[in-house]
Each structure stands twice: as C-alpha cells, then as structure tokens.
Design an enzyme around this catalytic site. Structure first.
Site, PDB file in Angstrom:
ATOM      1  N   THR A  44       0.824  -1.223   0.000  1.00 29.60           N
ATOM      2  CA  THR A  44       0.000   0.000   0.000  1.00 29.60           C
ATOM      3  C   THR A  44       0.844   1.254   0.000  1.00 29.60           C
ATOM      4  O   THR A  44       0.484   2.260  -0.622  1.00 29.60           O
ATOM      5  CB  THR A  44      -0.927  -0.012   1.238  1.00 29.60           C
ATOM      6  N   ASP A  92       1.749  -8.225  -4.662  1.00 28.68           N
ATOM      7  CA  ASP A  92       0.532  -8.064  -3.873  1.00 28.68           C
ATOM      8  C   ASP A  92       0.682  -9.000  -2.684  1.00 28.68           C
ATOM      9  O   ASP A  92       0.636 -10.222  -2.836  1.00 28.68           O
ATOM     10  CB  ASP A  92      -0.690  -8.438  -4.722  1.00 28.68           C
ATOM     11  N   THR A 147       1.395  -5.059   4.133  1.00 26.88           N
ATOM     12  CA  THR A 147       1.192  -5.409   5.535  1.00 26.88           C
ATOM     13  C   THR A 147       0.470  -6.751   5.725  1.00 26.88           C
ATOM     14  O   THR A 147       0.606  -7.378   6.764  1.00 26.88           O
ATOM     15  CB  THR A 147       0.396  -4.318   6.264  1.00 26.88           C
ATOM     16  N   ASP A 148      -0.297  -7.193   4.732  1.00 25.53           N
ATOM     17  CA  ASP A 148      -1.119  -8.387   4.941  1.00 25.53           C
ATOM     18  C   ASP A 148      -0.292  -9.601   5.338  1.00 25.53           C
ATOM     19  O   ASP A 148      -0.705 -10.387   6.197  1.00 25.53           O
ATOM     20  CB  ASP A 148      -1.922  -8.718   3.671  1.00 25.53           C
TER      21      ASP A 148
END
Length: 331
Positions: free
Chosen positions: A12, A53, A85-86
């Site tokens: 992000t 991603d 961050t995921d």
C-alpha cells in the site's frame, strides 16, 4: 556513514490513486524516498520489476526477496524491505530463519495508508526503519511500524483499522521511537554462527488448522491424515487443549509416523501452550504433536518452512522445532 539498501517489493505504501482505485505505480516510491537523503546516510533503492501483492504472496516471492538480499549482503551495512502489511509477519519470520548467521539489520516496514495520502503513516515508518537499519549492533530481522521496532519472528498484524497495525504479544519491543529513539539493546540477538543463508523449498505443503467446536476437530484430523502435508500447525484452545477426538488424534499420529511434524499452538493472541496444565492437553502430546510454546502462527509456519527447506528431519527436526533458534519463542 551508513550504506543502506532499500528493497521495494510492493504494498500500500507505494500506491497512488487510479481510476480503478489504489494501485502500485512503478517509480513513485523511489522518487518520494529522496526526501530521506541526509548527511551520514547513503541508500540505494531496488524496485522489484513486478511489485508483489502481499495477499497473493507465495514462497517464490520469498526466494526473490532472499536472492535480492543475499546477492548484495556484503555491499551494505543494513537493509530495509518495504512490504505489504497483509503478510509482512510471514515474510519477516521466513527471513529470520532463512538468513542464517545474519550479522546486519534487516528491517521490514510498510503502511496502512499510501504515502500520497495526507495522513499516511508511511513517512514515520520509513524514517524509523531507515534509522534501525543503521544500527550496527542489530543483527536480526525486525519490523518497524507505528513507532515500534519488533522482532520479526515475534510480530503479528493485529489491527487493520488503526496505525498500530503490528505488535508482538509475547515479547517486548526492540526499540521505541519518540523524540529520541529508545534502543532496547539488552533484548537484541547476538550473531549466531557463520553467514549461511538458505533458499526456501517452494513446493512444501504446510497448513495451519484451527480447532472449532463441533466437527472442527474431525475435519482437522482428516486433513492431517489424508492431505499429504509435509508439516502442520494446529491452533488448539487455551494452553493447548483439545477434545480427545479419535479422528484428530489418528491424524496427528499418522503425520508423526510419516516424520511430518505437527506443532500445537494456542488460538489466544497472548500466552503459550503448556502441556499438562490441563488434562485436555495430554492427548495431543501422546499422539505425537509438539508443543509450540508461545510461537505465533506466522513464525511457526516460517520455522517449519525453513527447517524443512534445509533438509532437517527426524529427531533433529523435532528438537529444533521446540527450542528457540532466532528468539521466536520463550522456553
């Protein structure tokens, strides 16, 4: 003078507004990072050709990050890995175990809001990550997020709404950033052995299975017995408790007989598995499951991934899984 390599893998933090919504924009982040240029700090930026991603992360991308770090290891004093961050905690765990003999800082960071957003947390996260990467005594993988420096093998993403997205529930921070940086050096790891990094085996079949009331234990047992797994993490209740479901216990026993480890963790964010604290914890251990103490699920999977990739097996594998290798658990 500190010479730092910044790897921009995606996330992000480097996105911008597009007609389809927020999306990565190649070249944007390297331009924005120039504001951190200052005397005493020299940094180079490598932007991955295909930005990751992080919700679609695979072991192939872990090897891509490892290759980028290892090939430049001797050219820099420290490293910053900018990551979505995921799955940042998973990557931090893998790097912590795969970068064997690490004697330099490797600091991951990212943001809940992109740098182009007027309230982005990315600017402070990057500043802290760069400062941490300049610390010559920091010989481990860490995450810099919301004014904390966390051990990579202890960190978890705990919040998707607030800027305090990460913490390490069972370990104190390695540093806190306020007006001054408070370095908690007594908590830092020492270099451990010679520099001997490994690559991750990309075809291992690992799974994390969470027990739930009702049919959950039998379903977990069926996956363990028939899923062809190389290793598994079992998220049990409380301090490692589970029903004495014969299907579950048979699945654990079948995995153990094949030499494929099953690690028992607690579903609780804080605390540890303690075999014998309750009678309900005994059947898992008798079936062959290993107590994972206060390992996070992310670190447990990363530890399995790294040890199996290194070819460790049998009794040696079981011994290493239940003792700390890179500060990931309390024994």
């Amino acid at each position: 003078m500190s010479r730092i390599l910044v790897l921009y893998t995606g996330g992000t933090i480097g996105m911008d507004h597009t007609p389809e919504g927020l999306a990565p924009v190649p070249g944007l982040l390297p331009r924005l990072l120039q504001r951190f240029a200052r005397p005493g700090l020299e940094f180079d930026i490598v932007e991955f050709e295909q930005l990751i991603d992080s919700s679609a992360l695979t072991p192939r991308q872990w090897n891509q990050i490892l290759d980028a770090l290892v090939s430049r290891y001797h050219d820099y004093d420290g490293f910053v890995v900018i990551h979505g961050t995921d799955t940042m905690a998973y990557t931090a765990g893998v790097l912590a175990f795969a970068l064997r003999g690490l004697a330099k800082p490797v600091v991951l960071t990212g943001a809940q809001l992109p740098l182009v957003h007027p309230r982005s947390d990315g600017w402070s996260n990057l500043a802290d990550a760069l400062e941490a990467a300049c610390q010559p005594d920091l010989n481990e993988v860490a995450i810099a997020f919301d004014r904390l420096l966390l051990r990579g093998s202890r960190a978890r993403k705990l919040d998707v709404e607030r800027f305090a997205g990460f913490n390490s529930p069972n370990a104190e921070p390695l540093a806190e950033f306020a007006i001054h940086a408070h370095w908690r050096k007594e908590r830092w790891l020492k270099p451990d052995g010679e520099w001997n990094p490994l690559r991750i085996e990309e075809n291992l079949k690992l799974a994390a299975l969470m027990l739930t009331p009702g049919h959950g234990s039998a379903l977990a047992g069926q996956v363990l017995r028939d899923g062809g797994l190389d290793g598994a993490v079992l998220l049990a209740y409380g301090s490692g408790n589970a029903p004495a479901d014969p299907v579950l216990l048979d699945g654990i026993a079948a995995m153990t007989a094949r030499g494929c480890p099953v690690l028992t963790l607690t579903q609780a964010p804080s605390g540890a598995v303690e075999v014998g604290a309750y009678a309900a914890s005994q059947p898992l251990a008798r079936a062959g499951a290993l107590p994972g103490a206060d390992l996070t699920p992310e670190a447990a999977l990363a530890k399995l991934q790294a040890l199996l990739s290194a070819g460790v097996s049998g009794d040696e594998l079981r011994k290493r899984l239940v003792r700390p290798l890179r500060g990931e658990m309390t024994v």
